[in-house]
Design a protein around this motif. Sequence first.
Motif, PDB file in Angstrom:
ATOM      1  N   GLY A 165       0.514  -6.466   1.675  1.00 28.18           N
ATOM      2  CA  GLY A 165      -0.035  -7.405   2.540  1.00 28.18           C
ATOM      3  C   GLY A 165      -1.320  -6.662   3.067  1.00 28.18           C
ATOM      4  O   GLY A 165      -2.361  -7.719   3.160  1.00 28.18           O
ATOM      5  N   THR A 168      -3.862  -6.895   0.150  1.00 25.85           N
ATOM      6  CA  THR A 168      -4.450  -8.315   0.170  1.00 25.85           C
ATOM      7  C   THR A 168      -5.423  -8.650   1.275  1.00 25.85           C
ATOM      8  O   THR A 168      -6.583  -9.096   0.918  1.00 25.85           O
ATOM      9  CB  THR A 168      -3.397  -9.348   0.383  1.00 25.85           C
ATOM     10  OG1 THR A 168      -2.203  -8.905  -0.858  1.00 25.85           O
ATOM     11  CG2 THR A 168      -3.773 -10.794  -0.178  1.00 25.85           C
ATOM     12  N   CYS A 186      -2.544 -12.450   4.685  1.00 22.64           N
ATOM     13  CA  CYS A 186      -1.708 -11.273   4.759  1.00 22.64           C
ATOM     14  C   CYS A 186      -0.181 -11.447   5.367  1.00 22.64           C
ATOM     15  O   CYS A 186       0.860 -10.918   4.489  1.00 22.64           O
ATOM     16  CB  CYS A 186      -2.514 -10.181   5.581  1.00 22.64           C
ATOM     17  SG  CYS A 186      -1.582  -8.592   6.117  1.00 22.64           S
ATOM     18  N   VAL A 189       1.728 -13.276   2.689  1.00 22.13           N
ATOM     19  CA  VAL A 189       2.229 -12.380   1.480  1.00 22.13           C
ATOM     20  C   VAL A 189       3.407 -11.371   1.884  1.00 22.13           C
ATOM     21  O   VAL A 189       4.195 -11.137   1.314  1.00 22.13           O
ATOM     22  CB  VAL A 189       1.072 -11.490   0.860  1.00 22.13           C
ATOM     23  CG1 VAL A 189       1.293 -10.562   0.036  1.00 22.13           C
ATOM     24  CG2 VAL A 189       0.031 -12.537   0.308  1.00 22.13           C
TER      25      VAL A 189
END
Length: 227
Positions: A165, A168, A186, A189
């Motif tokens: 996360g 990302t 984030c 994810v």
Amino acid sequence: MQDTSFVIPLWADLTAVAIGGVQGAVYAAQFRDRRLDLLGVAIIGIASGLGGGLVRDIFLGRLPVALTDNWYVPAAVVAALLGMLLERVFTRLATVITVLDALTIGLFCAIGTSKALVLGLPAIPAIFLGTISAVGGTIVRDLLLSVPIAFMHVGSLYAVAAGVGATTLVILHAVGVPIFLAAIICVAVTFGLRVLAVFFNWTVPEQRRLERIPRLPRLRRTRPESR
């Protein structure tokens, strides 16, 4: 530099802290032989609920957010005591707690990573800080209970979900996505990966060692030709 990092409402932040406090108390209740008193349970709740934020702000060299408002510590203490008293109820709601736990991990991960980026940290340290923010409560809790740190052992993808996360968020921010939107992605994810890991029992491979180390071929020595 002005702090424009991802910020969640106070009620949502306190909810995340309370969930951490409940989980800390339910976890501590497994150790009946430790005979924890009310103060001990309260301390475990504070560690679980506030640990991530405290570790994050210490790394950033800033005053911990939990010390700037009167609500954080009482929320963690009350949640821990409720977790102790209603242990059986929360144990039966394991699925709900897992989902809320995944959301909490995502929120703390997004806050830690975005704060690091706004303060000018490079990408790799920002990812590290976001991951530490997500698992900091678990680290402090296990250290206080003198047990092996949970996320370092074979189990569901806990720190890995936070790391993915945070990565990302950093990538999205690098390509120009607004940090608020990147932080929301984030959270999504991290939440999704954590929940899927729990339900499908995804784990990081256990450590291994090489039983046999291949030998390198020996070089033959050539004798110098005689003249």
